[in-house]
Design an enzyme around this catalytic site. Sequence first.
Site, short mmCIF file in Angstrom:
data_model
loop_
_atom_site.label_atom_id
_atom_site.label_comp_id
_atom_site.label_asym_id
_atom_site.label_seq_id
_atom_site.Cartn_x
_atom_site.Cartn_y
_atom_site.Cartn_z
N ASN A 401 1.29 -1.56 0.33
CA ASN A 401 -0.06 -0.11 -0.04
C ASN A 401 0.79 1.04 -0.14
OD1 ASN A 401 -1.55 1.94 0.31
ND2 ASN A 401 -3.00 0.77 1.88
N ASP A 402 1.23 1.22 1.27
CA ASP A 402 2.41 3.26 1.25
C ASP A 402 3.61 3.30 -0.07
OD1 ASP A 402 0.83 3.07 3.82
OD2 ASP A 402 1.73 2.00 4.46
#
Length: 472
Positions: A401-402
């Site tokens: 995600n990040d």
Amino acid sequence: MSMTANTAAALYLVSAILFIFAIRGLSSPDTARRGNMLGIIGMALAVGVTILRLGPSLSPTTLGLIGGALVLGAIIGILLAQKAPMTSMPQLVGAFNALGGGASLLGAAAAFYAPAAFGLLGANDAIIGHSMVELSISVILGAITFTGSWIAFGKLNGNIPGGPVILPLRHVLNILLALTLIGCVLGLLFGWAPPQVLFITLIVVSLILGITLIIPIGGADMPVVISMLNSYSGWAAAALGFGLGNFALIIVGALVGASGAILSYIMCKGMNRSFISVILGGFGADDAVAGGGGSNADRPVKRGSAEDAAFIMKNASRVIIVPGYGMAVAQAQHALKEMAGKLKEEGVDVAYAIHPVAGRMPGHMNVLLAEAQVPYDEVFELDDINSQFPATDVAFVIGANDVTNPSAKNDSTSPIFGMPILDVESAQTVLFVKRSLGSGYAGIENPLFFNDNTMMLLSDAKKMVEEIVKAL
């Protein structure tokens, strides 16, 4: 049987050289097994030399204690190696860091309370000045590593909230603790107070400082914390080696300390963070509670199924797979390898893209892919593959995600602004496997979910990949 000091020093040097080659071997998956074996041989040699150096002074009781400790440690190590799942490797590394720091702390304490046995006494039956400083440094770094690593373990394992725990006046508190440590070391050096009182104070304050330094750090920054604490454990061992005049401890401790520091720097560079802020314990704490933008919960997203994903990838020329912690939690690496194999049978070019801080520790994704026997020549680091995304048909993101969040490039208010990311949004199509539209470990939303070229595959990672394999 005993041995001379020169013979022991020579064998310690051989042990240290074996450790050097072990670390060199661990730098590549192809040679990692050989590197592990060299490390085992080096450690066995170092332990054997240490026991033989005691010679006639080694009583049956002492030999029994040493043997019992070796057997107990071996049993624990074997059980952990067999039982610990690959998804728990970050926690395991954190625990091992704690044990390393604790070992240096106990070694320094033993030398402090029995200096004559270690040849550390100088004039007036006091510990030699430079040895006292070296033992104190070992105590400080070892104690900070011990408690700090257990805090990191708790955050990674979910026993402690993963977000920053901001203590009142934490910077002032850390400065006061640091000044107290300096005062204790000077007091031990110049005899300002009873040495036993100062030494106990040194240990207790160092243990507290380990907690106050690490607990404000957010879970998203744990990869850097793990490598930083690994570095601390190395420097603690090196300081103890100087204090005891042990070449093996000095060389190996310096190796671990330097490699951990270099890795921490590389990780900080990969996240666009300040290395100094990591050392001071403020890393991620302020950022994690600021910025991040508003909620995107009501924005429309394009959702797809396993059949949709299979059709898109089957008709692609090139697919880049981007694994993250979501893959690790679901233990989807074997299913992912099977999916890649099916795609290659269809003539699709498949590669894997690894971000420096993907997962919960450096190399986490590489280890998981190696466990699934993914060919090493298909795995690429960020710098080597980022330029290839614009010419890629499909970026298959599974739990990362990040490290794929475009806010790092175009949102100056984002806590991760400036962090190098994998440019998956540049691919023609992005297939994003995730349980929900929730934020990543950094606690911020990912606008990539809502891009026109993104299709969200909302499901457990392993289940979704297995369904894609069936559809293929």
